[in-house]
Design a protein around this motif. Structure first.
Motif, PDB file in Angstrom:
ATOM      1  N   GLY A 251     -11.637  -1.936 -23.984  1.00  0.00           N
ATOM      2  CA  GLY A 251     -12.463  -0.874 -24.232  1.00  0.00           C
ATOM      3  C   GLY A 251     -12.976  -0.667 -23.025  1.00  0.00           C
ATOM      4  O   GLY A 251     -14.385   0.571 -23.268  1.00  0.00           O
ATOM      5  N   SER A 252     -13.306  -1.253 -21.692  1.00  0.00           N
ATOM      6  CA  SER A 252     -13.037  -1.308 -20.663  1.00  0.00           C
ATOM      7  C   SER A 252     -12.835  -1.432 -19.370  1.00  0.00           C
ATOM      8  O   SER A 252     -11.952  -2.147 -19.614  1.00  0.00           O
ATOM      9  N   LEU A 253     -13.083  -0.441 -18.519  1.00  0.00           N
ATOM     10  CA  LEU A 253     -12.576  -0.385 -16.851  1.00  0.00           C
ATOM     11  C   LEU A 253     -13.051  -0.146 -15.790  1.00  0.00           C
ATOM     12  O   LEU A 253     -14.096   0.410 -15.990  1.00  0.00           O
ATOM     13  N   ALA A 254     -12.595  -1.013 -14.961  1.00  0.00           N
ATOM     14  CA  ALA A 254     -13.574  -0.977 -13.242  1.00  0.00           C
ATOM     15  C   ALA A 254     -12.547  -0.817 -12.604  1.00  0.00           C
ATOM     16  O   ALA A 254     -11.902  -1.980 -12.017  1.00  0.00           O
ATOM     17  N   TRP A 255     -12.631  -0.414 -11.429  1.00  0.00           N
ATOM     18  CA  TRP A 255     -11.822  -0.480  -9.845  1.00  0.00           C
ATOM     19  C   TRP A 255     -12.682  -1.184  -9.225  1.00  0.00           C
ATOM     20  O   TRP A 255     -14.486  -1.007  -9.070  1.00  0.00           O
ATOM     21  N   ASN A 256     -12.127  -1.569  -8.235  1.00  0.00           N
ATOM     22  CA  ASN A 256     -12.655  -2.281  -6.889  1.00  0.00           C
ATOM     23  C   ASN A 256     -11.755  -2.091  -6.014  1.00  0.00           C
ATOM     24  O   ASN A 256     -10.917  -3.020  -5.541  1.00  0.00           O
ATOM     25  N   ASP A 257     -11.339  -0.564  -5.520  1.00  0.00           N
ATOM     26  CA  ASP A 257      -9.933  -0.583  -4.799  1.00  0.00           C
ATOM     27  C   ASP A 257      -9.161  -0.680  -5.408  1.00  0.00           C
ATOM     28  O   ASP A 257      -8.533  -0.016  -6.025  1.00  0.00           O
ATOM     29  N   HIS A 258      -7.967  -2.032  -4.685  1.00  0.00           N
ATOM     30  CA  HIS A 258      -6.412  -2.070  -5.233  1.00  0.00           C
ATOM     31  C   HIS A 258      -6.760  -2.328  -6.442  1.00  0.00           C
ATOM     32  O   HIS A 258      -5.248  -2.841  -7.225  1.00  0.00           O
ATOM     33  N   ILE A 259      -7.933  -3.553  -6.859  1.00  0.00           N
ATOM     34  CA  ILE A 259      -8.431  -4.174  -8.182  1.00  0.00           C
ATOM     35  C   ILE A 259      -8.597  -3.439  -8.839  1.00  0.00           C
ATOM     36  O   ILE A 259      -9.563  -3.221  -9.667  1.00  0.00           O
ATOM     37  N   LEU A 260      -7.952  -3.163 -10.752  1.00  0.00           N
ATOM     38  CA  LEU A 260      -8.713  -2.838 -11.660  1.00  0.00           C
ATOM     39  C   LEU A 260      -9.167  -4.028 -12.566  1.00  0.00           C
ATOM     40  O   LEU A 260      -7.613  -4.658 -12.716  1.00  0.00           O
ATOM     41  N   THR A 261      -9.644  -4.370 -12.678  1.00  0.00           N
ATOM     42  CA  THR A 261     -11.103  -5.091 -13.827  1.00  0.00           C
ATOM     43  C   THR A 261     -11.133  -4.371 -15.273  1.00  0.00           C
ATOM     44  O   THR A 261     -11.470  -3.135 -15.172  1.00  0.00           O
ATOM     45  N   THR A 262     -10.038  -5.110 -16.442  1.00  0.00           N
ATOM     46  CA  THR A 262     -10.111  -5.077 -17.605  1.00  0.00           C
ATOM     47  C   THR A 262     -10.729  -5.482 -18.691  1.00  0.00           C
ATOM     48  O   THR A 262     -10.775  -7.326 -18.732  1.00  0.00           O
ATOM     49  N   GLY A 263     -11.900  -5.093 -19.782  1.00  0.00           N
ATOM     50  CA  GLY A 263     -12.303  -5.793 -20.490  1.00  0.00           C
ATOM     51  C   GLY A 263     -12.044  -5.400 -21.946  1.00  0.00           C
ATOM     52  O   GLY A 263     -11.941  -3.928 -22.182  1.00  0.00           O
ATOM     53  N   GLY A 264     -11.815  -6.517 -22.952  1.00  0.00           N
ATOM     54  CA  GLY A 264     -10.613  -6.598 -24.150  1.00  0.00           C
ATOM     55  C   GLY A 264     -11.207  -6.941 -24.652  1.00  0.00           C
ATOM     56  O   GLY A 264     -12.532  -7.361 -25.282  1.00  0.00           O
ATOM     57  N   MET A 265     -11.303  -6.727 -26.391  1.00  0.00           N
ATOM     58  CA  MET A 265     -11.643  -7.065 -27.913  1.00  0.00           C
ATOM     59  C   MET A 265     -11.742  -8.600 -27.678  1.00  0.00           C
ATOM     60  O   MET A 265     -12.046  -8.921 -28.777  1.00  0.00           O
ATOM     61  N   ASP A 266     -10.654  -9.239 -27.151  1.00  0.00           N
ATOM     62  CA  ASP A 266     -10.337 -10.632 -27.152  1.00  0.00           C
ATOM     63  C   ASP A 266     -11.402 -11.166 -26.316  1.00  0.00           C
ATOM     64  O   ASP A 266     -11.263 -12.435 -26.470  1.00  0.00           O
ATOM     65  N   SER A 267     -12.213 -10.350 -25.656  1.00  0.00           N
ATOM     66  CA  SER A 267     -13.692 -11.430 -24.674  1.00  0.00           C
ATOM     67  C   SER A 267     -12.583 -11.353 -23.500  1.00  0.00           C
ATOM     68  O   SER A 267     -14.049 -11.747 -22.562  1.00  0.00           O
ATOM     69  N   LEU A 268     -11.583 -10.954 -22.827  1.00  0.00           N
ATOM     70  CA  LEU A 268     -11.217 -12.043 -21.888  1.00  0.00           C
ATOM     71  C   LEU A 268     -11.875 -10.287 -20.652  1.00  0.00           C
ATOM     72  O   LEU A 268     -11.884  -9.306 -21.128  1.00  0.00           O
ATOM     73  N   ILE A 269     -11.588 -11.134 -19.414  1.00  0.00           N
ATOM     74  CA  ILE A 269     -11.511  -9.765 -18.397  1.00  0.00           C
ATOM     75  C   ILE A 269     -10.824 -10.736 -17.141  1.00  0.00           C
ATOM     76  O   ILE A 269     -10.679 -11.310 -17.068  1.00  0.00           O
TER      77      ILE A 269
END
Length: 480
Positions: A251-269
């Motif tokens: 449900g959530s995404l964030a870019w940091n240069d070539h790193i794509l950070t993802t956040g899920g309903m499973d509580s993981l980042i």
């Protein structure tokens, strides 16, 4: 008989003349002065130079004080007895109050006239005509007009009304990406054209998040089945799919240069390096429920995450070599889900966060110490936060009960403007590349564009030229 030119006023030449001037009126003064001068040998002839003339003005004279100075003030007095410090201070104050320490008999009673500038100030420079640059009046900045109505309204049918998703983003190439049900649409703000990028089938969909890469060409799409797709929007071509990280929707995404950070309903980042085949390079574990907000700081060193567990975590990228990271700070003062997060552009370590319907507050944090700096009750659910890049202002979007956009002056947090029009929760916010226009999408199935942060031409003069980033997807054709 010796004649003496009158170089000074006769009133100051002899005590006798001063006494006579005090006793007699103006007409009698002239006669008595004539007799005294004739008997004493003074010459009443006017001086040749008009600069030496002194014309007394009776209304400007203190005649009583002049008489006292002539008769009593010149008398020799015995040395005063020694006084105590308190008595000495009393007499000094009394003398200043009654003007007993005044030595001049004649003095100007009126203030001098205000000087007149022969040359207007706008035609003079501070170095030539001003004694101090601090005396220069600063030009007042005109108050910015904020339109209370949107510049444009677009239909957004079938948009999912879900507080925990992120379905709108505005890329650096001036293209808006929005997810409507299982389809991602692109709207070019420079020409007004729109196109369909992809429709996700029911097995994988619906779409739960979208986020443009910094280059404005590549788009990350989070799906309900835990996968993340990477698309080249210029060629309408899918580059790859990231799998194996999450077990539930992203449900959530964030870019940091070539790193794509993802956040899920499973509580993981999860941090994904999109340049390599084994893309998972780190996992953050700290939330106990769905991660609904992710934001990297401008430096790219710190990540803020908000979750449905009412928590905010601050993570440090420098510890990304470990498989599991420990947070730097955990903020536990919100009482509802935290989805709205915004790093301050003019104070690097300042983070703003907004709470959901059970909290209704905007809080400010020092991310170095983890301390809360301020908390403001907004009266309604906080769905999104955006900082003005050119002014010290913060924009918030709200759900029940107002469904409005509110502009705040920072740090006083005075409401500058209220933008109304949405009839349902204003869930999604996205700023334009120039930082002046803001797009808001709502459950009322409309996409509205607000010119809330000023004129783009003025903002371009204040904003430095952006740095040119290298192409982060140049590897795409080489990956197999």
């Amino acid at each position: 008989m010796v004649t003496h030119p009158l170089r000074r006023s006769l009133f100051s030449s002899t005590p006798v003349v001063a006494v006579v001037a005090y006793l007699l009126d103006t007409a009698a003064q002239q006669f008595v002065l004539f007799v005294i001068c004739r008997v004493g040998g003074y010459d009443l002839q006017q001086p040749k130079s008009q600069l030496d003339r002194f014309i007394p003005h009776r209304s400007a004279m203190d005649m009583a004080y002049a008489h006292w100075m002539v008769t009593e003030g010149r008398k020799e007095t015995e040395p005063p007895l020694p006084r105590s410090p308190s008595s000495e201070a009393y007499w000094r104050l009394l003398s200043e109050t009654l003007n007993l320490n005044r030595t001049r008999i004649f003095a100007f009673k009126n203030k001098p006239p205000v000087p007149v500038d022969l040359i207007p100030r706008q035609h003079t420079s501070s170095s030539a005509f001003s004694s101090s640059p601090h005396h220069q009046a600063k030009p007042s900045k005109p108050r910015r007009h904020i339109r209370q109505t949107p510049e444009r309204i677009l239909d957004a049918p079938d948009i999912v009304d879900d507080f925990y998703l992120n379905l709108l983003d505005w890329g650096s190439s001036n293209v808006v990406a929005i997810s409507l049900a299982s389809t991602v649409y692109l709207w070019d703000a420079s020409c007004g054209s729109h196109s369909e990028l992809v429709t996700i089938d029911e097995e994988h969909g619906p779409v739960t998040s979208v986020k443009w890469a910094p280059d404005g060409r590549h788009l990350a799409i989070g799906l309900n089945n835990s996968e993340v797709q990477l698309w080249d929007a210029a060629s309408n071509k899918q580059l790859r799919t990231l799998r194996g990280g999450h077990r539930c929707r992203v449900g959530s995404l964030a870019w940091n240069d070539h790193i794509l950070t993802t956040g899920g309903m499973d509580s993981l980042i999860i941090n994904n390096d999109v340049r390599i085949r084994d893309h998972i390079v780190g996992t953050y574990r700290g939330h106990s429920q769905e991660v609904c907000g992710l934001k990297w700081s401008a430096s790219g060193q710190r990540l803020a995450s908000g979750g449905n567990d009412d928590l905010i975590h601050i993570w440090d990228r420098r510890s990304s070599m470990a498989a599991t990271h420990q947070w730097l700070h955990r903020m536990e003062e919100h009482t509802a889900a935290v989805r709205a997060l915004a790093w301050c552009p003019f104070q690097a370590n300042l983070l703003a966060s907004g709470g959901g319907g059970g909290d209704m507050s905007i809080k400010f944090w020092n991310t170095i110490t983890g301390a809360r700096l301020n908390s403001v009750d907004t009266g309604s659910q906080v769905c999104g936060l955006l900082w003005n890049k050119n002014e010290r202002e913060l924009l918030s979007s709200h759900g029940l009960t107002g469904n409005q956009l509110t502009l705040w002056k920072y740090p006083s947090m005075v409401r500058t403007a209220e933008l109304t029009g949405h009839t349902s929760r204003a869930l999604f916010l996205a700023p334009s590349p120039d930082g002046c226009t803001v797009a808001s999408a709502s459950g009322d199935e409309t996409l509205r564009f607000w010119n809330v942060f000023g004129d783009p031409a003025e903002a371009a003069q204040l904003k430095p030229a952006p740095k040119v980033n290298s192409e982060p997807f140049s590897w795409a054709n080489r990956i197999r």
